[in-house]
Structures are given as C-alpha cells and as structure tokens.
Design an enzyme around this catalytic site. Structure first.
Site, PDB file in Angstrom:
ATOM      1  N   HIS A  87       0.873  -1.172   0.000  1.00  0.00           N
ATOM      2  CA  HIS A  87       0.000   0.000   0.000  1.00  0.00           C
ATOM      3  C   HIS A  87       0.904   1.214   0.000  1.00  0.00           C
ATOM      4  CE1 HIS A  87      -3.699   2.282   1.008  1.00  0.00           C
ATOM      5  NE2 HIS A  87      -2.793   3.135   1.434  1.00  0.00           N
ATOM      6  N   CYS A  88       0.831   2.008  -1.027  1.00  0.00           N
ATOM      7  CA  CYS A  88       1.740   3.139  -1.143  1.00  0.00           C
ATOM      8  C   CYS A  88       1.035   4.421  -0.730  1.00  0.00           C
ATOM      9  CB  CYS A  88       2.235   3.266  -2.580  1.00  0.00           C
ATOM     10  SG  CYS A  88       3.536   4.497  -2.757  1.00  0.00           S
ATOM     11  N   PRO A  89       1.404   5.023   0.379  1.00  0.00           N
ATOM     12  CA  PRO A  89       0.725   6.256   0.779  1.00  0.00           C
ATOM     13  C   PRO A  89       1.019   7.420  -0.155  1.00  0.00           C
ATOM     14  CG  PRO A  89       2.475   5.695   2.320  1.00  0.00           C
ATOM     15  CD  PRO A  89       2.394   4.588   1.347  1.00  0.00           C
ATOM     16  N   GLY A 121      -1.389   6.983  -2.711  1.00  0.00           N
ATOM     17  CA  GLY A 121      -2.736   7.029  -2.170  1.00  0.00           C
ATOM     18  C   GLY A 121      -3.584   5.836  -2.529  1.00  0.00           C
TER      19      GLY A 121
END
Lengths: 169, 468
Positions: free
Chosen positions: B187-189, B192
């Site tokens: 999950h790449c912040p 997003g």
C-alpha cells in the site's frame, strides 16, 4: 400454477427472461460453487470435478464441456504472446490513454464468455432447472450454479443435503 | 449441524419474491443506486464510480505538488537559459517526461488495484460447510488454511475473515483499505492507493519515469549553474541570479536516491516475478528448507518475467463500481446477512466501526460488551480480542479506523521511498517498505499484535491463534 411453472421450465427454456421471472415461483433450493483450480498458477481455471448435488440434474459430459469451454475462454483471454505484448507496449507508449478508446482483448473475451453462458443457460441448464452465474459477477472466484426446485414438488424432490438451501416451510 | 455463525443466512432472502412483493412502492421512490455507493471497503470514489482511491490519501497531493512545483520551477527558470545556450530539446524532453510522470501517477492512484469483491452470503456458507469443525460457537476455530499445489509446489491459502473466502494465491488483505487485493504488492501512501495486479505496471512506469525526470532536472540544473558561473563571476553570483535552481537541486538531490533505489528494487522484483509482499516475508527465499524454496510463479527467464508482469493482458476490474444495485438488495433484508451493509449509511469511520461491531455481535452472539471493541486503537483491547477470539480481521478495522489518522501521520513521517533521508541502501529501503506493508504498520501499536503479525507474516487474520 405449479403445473404451469413446471411446464414452462421444461418446455419453454429458450426465453431466458422467463426463467428470471419464474425465479419468483420456482424456488431456489441450493447453490453449488465450482472453485478455482490453481494447479497451474494464478491463471483463471475452474475445477472440472463434478459436484455431487448435480448428479441427478445434469449429465457429466455436458457439465464438463461447459467448464472446459469456459476454461479455454479464460486461457485465451490471459494468453501471453505477441498480441498481448503489442497491446501492452502500445498502451505504455501512449501513456495508457489508448484504453480510453480501445477495448482490451480481455474485455472482448469476457463478452464472448457472457454470451456463451447465456446460450448455455437457455439451451441446457434452464430446462433442467439450473442457472449458471457468470464468474465475473462473483469476482472470478467461483462458478455459481443455482439449483431451482419447483415449488409444488419441493417436499419430495429436495434431496439436497445442504442446510442453507432448504426451502421447506 | 448447528452452525450458529451463519444461521441468519437464508437463500430465500436472496430471491426477489418476498421482498419485491412487500414493497413495490418503495422501489419507485428511491433512485437506483450504484454499487460503489454500497462498497464495503475503505475507498473513496470519484466521478460516479469511475475513479477509486484509498480513504487515506493524504500524501497524494503532496506527491503531485512536489512534482508539479519542481517541474514548474524548472520550466520557468532554467529552461529559458538552457534554450538560449544549448538546445530547444531540453524543455521538450522535460515536458514529455513530466506528462508521462503525471499520467502514470494519476493512473496508479485512480485505478482499481485488483480488489476482490467479498464473498456472497451463499458462498461464505458453502465454504463454512466445507471446513466445518466441531461447530462450537464459543470460540473461534484455529486459523484456516488450505494447501494446494501450484506447479508441483505446496502453497498455503489463507482464509480471510473479513472477505469470507480463501484468498487466491498472491492475494493479500490490505487493512488500510480493508480489501483483499490480487497480487498485492504494497500500500503506497505517496500514491494514495494499494499497488496490486491491475496497477503495478502503472506504478512501475511512474517510478521509472520519475527517476528519469529527477535525474534529468538535476542534470540540467547543474549544467545551468555551471554555465552561469563560468560566464559570470562565480558560483555564488550564479545562485543569486537563479535561486529557484537551488530549490530544485535540493528536492532532486534528496529524491533521487530514494527513487533510483526504489526503481532498482522493483526492477529486481519484476525480473524475478515477485511482489514486495513476498519479498519482505521471504516466502520463496528458501528459509523453510531447500525443497520448498523457489518461486512457483516465475518463468525462470528474466525477459519473460518482465513481459508478463508489465505487458501482460490487462485483467478487468472485478468490483463493478458503476453497476446498479438491484432494488431488493438496496433494502436491507431481514436476515441481515453480513455482506449487506445498509447502503444509506454514510461511510464514515464511526459507521464502519459500528458495522464491524455488528458483525462481531452477529457472529459471536454476545451481548453489549463488544461495543468496547470499537475504540480508538487502544492496544489494551488486543488481549480482549485474543481471549474471545473474535474475528481478528474485523478487529483490524477497529484499530485502523480508530487510529487511521495516527497511522497516516506515521506513514508520512516514516521513510517511504521518496524522501527517506537515510534510506540509501537496499536493506534500509526494505525497512522503509516494511513500514508500508499494512500488516507491519498496524503491528506497531501493540506488542501482541506485532509479534503475531510478524511471526505469521500476513497480518491480522491468522495472528490470533488462541490458547496455545
């Protein structure tokens, strides 16, 4: 009314809509789920094992042929070869904007699959009181086959052993 | 067979006849709702379901802002000088790269990563039947796994308590988005969104093109300052004449290390047909013994692996965001199957919490004690959760919904690819990516959670083996 439902189920299978409407009168007895077969990796394949609940409803060969044809369709959609590479490279070169105008090969095959399932339902499964749901509506996890019982004869013919499918009232 | 957990599932509730007969009038009153409005995961939808984003997307504007600002400064302040002294190709190349970067970034952020829809009630009941245990309703049975053979290698499939299905291979449940994602990478912040099967190629193009863009801008700015200082009175005057270049230099200098490192890492992953998730957990690295090692998905050929991952056929989105909900499903059935969330409830965190509580209530047939499980991520709840062995996957949303803001802050502060000041080496980068993986991210609040999550690797659903 019961005889009419029964008759329509047996003699009027070609009109798909009839079965949808008659879902109200024919009651859902059970659902069988054909799971995915991961023995060859993550490509989409379904198991061809014949579920025991369908033994009395449909012939093994017909069932197997349906599942094998579906597996072939999915294999065709996910085939990696010249055409898919070309599509991928072209998409990359146009910054993936080409997907706004063009349909991917996968989507084309999915349409073929939907047509095939509808045709199978009309010709083979509806006359036997069964209904196949397109796997795409179940997240490509299962092929869901709904088994319908005629309401009038539900008491005698509900030989289904499942708990959740009971329609006895 | 007493199966309390699914007593309420009744296929009659699914057939249209009882409901449509009851309220034909209501059907006409409510407008047809699209499926994205009743989506159970933590996602946001835009453009009437065409675009999907994770709920915690706080850093995406920052990413976009950094890219746009840096490129803007480059075009405004460096390009005129360079066009004059060198060639007009420079802004052209820069422009193409910039467009490509932004297009890839938006594509990565707004594409469905490969979310698997949750199992329908019937499917879940069928699976429950197949793995039927003693049927006792007082404790959660041991974690459910299923072993299958893939290319002659044994792979364990885990059961996802939130989505109520056995996860396909390479699928993982993202607790930040509360969805199972196929070929889950991380999950790449910064983007997003989760990175999974459907948007991995866009993510890869994004980081590769961003490496080129930052290197290009960096090189051009250095050239600019050098030329100016040679023409003028030295480097200090050159900087005074063009202060924006210093800003660009600083940004590019710090980004370049992380971006280049990340690109290299992902190139390695693509070439060996691995995901970040598998690499971090060491699923195929031979830890478990020689006969079990070996990635069963690899084609043992770098070119083929690359082509398959990046240029393979594009699978469709499985969640059908824009389809219409059938009118009878929009009305919550009396049987209240857990899948059928009341669609009129706004999807705020509190409501997700309440709904998850309701799930636990229905599942465990306990009383109001469980309202205490809907907290603000208090680690003390974890022993309670462990004791009563409630579905750990539903416990996760409590923690994540309760302390989602805290997590988002942590995710920003903690090193993740772009601006990690010390993450230069691959091992450091692994740690930073380690922090991206939601299983580990959520493990940090509580020691019990972290131990079980780290040991079993995948996160919440099998972390709570009770009473050993």
């Amino acid at each position: 009314m019961d005889i009419r439902c029964f008759t329509v189920l047996i003699f009027c299978p070609t009109q798909f809509h009839n079965l949808q409407e008659l879902r109200h009168s024919a009651s859902l007895a059970n659902k069988v789920f054909i799971q995915r077969d991961y023995s060859e990796g993550t490509t989409c394949r379904f198991q061809t094992k014949f579920p025991s609940e369908l033994e009395s409803r449909i012939e093994l060969t017909l069932f197997e042929e349906t599942v094998k044809t579906l597996n072939n369709f999915y294999a065709e959609a996910e085939k990696i070869g010249g055409q898919s590479y070309l599509e991928g490279c072209l998409a990359c070169a146009t910054a993936y904007l080409i997907f706004l105008c063009m349909e991917t090969r996968y989507e084309k095959v999915l349409k073929k699959i939907a047509k095939y399932i509808q045709e199978q339902n009309e010709k083979i499964y509806a006359p036997r009181g069964l209904l196949i749901t397109d796997p795409i509506e179940r997240g490509m996890r299962v092929i869901e086959i709904s088994i319908y019982e005629d309401r009038g004869s539900s008491g005698s013919s509900s030989g289904s052993s499942s708990v959740s499918g009971s329609t006895a009232r | 067979m007493k199966n309390c957990e699914y007593q309420q599932i009744d296929p009659r509730a699914l057939s249209a006849s009882p409901l449509s007969a009851q309220n034909p009038a209501e059907k006409k009153v409510q407008r047809p709702r699209r499926k994205w409005e009743a989506f159970p995961g933590k996602n946001r939808f835009f453009c009437d379901g065409r675009l999907i984003l994770a709920r915690q997307n706080g850093v995406l504007p920052l990413t976009l802002g950094l890219i746009v600002v840096t490129s803007g400064l480059f075009f405004a302040f460096d390009c005129p000088f360079l066009v004059q002294h060198l060639t007009v190709c420079i802004p052209m190349i820069g422009g193409v790269l910039f467009l490509f970067v932004v297009a890839s970034l938006l594509r990565t952020s707004f594409t469905d990563p490969g979310i698997l829809p949750r199992a329908t009630a019937d499917e879940a009941a069928d699976i429950e039947r197949q793995i039927d245990t003693s049927g006792s309703s007082t404790y959660r049975p041991p974690p459910r796994t299923k072993e299958i053979l893939i290319n002659q290698q044994v792979v364990k499939l885990k059961y996802c308590f939130t989505c109520k299905m056995f996860r396909p291979p390479r699928t993982s449940h993202c607790s930040l988005c509360d969805n199972c994602v196929e070929r889950f990478d991380h999950h790449c912040p910064w983007v997003g969104n989760c990175v999974g099967k459907r948007n991995y190629r866009y993510f890869y193009s994004f980081i590769i093109s961003l490496s080129f863009l930052t290197s290009f801008i960096f090189g051009c700015v250095i050239t600019h300052i050098t030329l100016r200082s040679q023409a003028g009175k030295g480097i200090v005057q050159a900087i005074q004449e063009s202060p924006a270049s210093v800003v660009e230099l600083v940004i590019c200098f710090f980004s370049i290390w992380s971006i280049l490192g990340l690109s290299g890492f992902h190139t390695y992953l693509v070439a060996s047909n691995l995901t970040t998730n598998e690499d971090i957990k060491g699923s195929w690295s031979g830890k478990r013994g020689a006969e079990e090692s070996g990635n069963p998905y690899t084609y043992s050929n770098i070119i083929t692996n690359c082509c398959v991952t990046l240029c393979g056929p594009m699978p469709p989105s499985l969640i059908d965001r824009r389809g219409f909900l059938p009118p009878d499903e929009a009305i919550p059935a009396a049987a209240a199957s857990e899948m059928e969330l009341p669609p009129f409830t706004p999807k705020s965190d509190a409501n997700m919490c309440t709904q998850s509580t309701k799930d636990v209530l229905e599942r465990m047939l306990h009383s109001s004690d469980f309202h205490g499980l809907c907290p603000s991520g208090n680690p003390k709840t974890s022993p309670l959760v462990q004791e009563v062995s409630s579905a750990p996957a539903t416990a996760e949303p409590y923690l994540s919904s309760g302390c989602s803001r805290q997590l988002a802050r942590q995710a920003v502060v903690d090193p993740c690819p772009l601006l990690s000041p010390v993450a230069f080496s691959k091992s450091n980068r692994r740690d930073s990516l380690h922090s991206i993986n939601p299983a580990f991210r959520l493990a940090s609040p509580s020691p019990t959670l972290s131990r079980s999550a780290l040991v079993l690797g995948d996160g919440p659903d099998i972390g709570f083996i009770p009473q050993h």
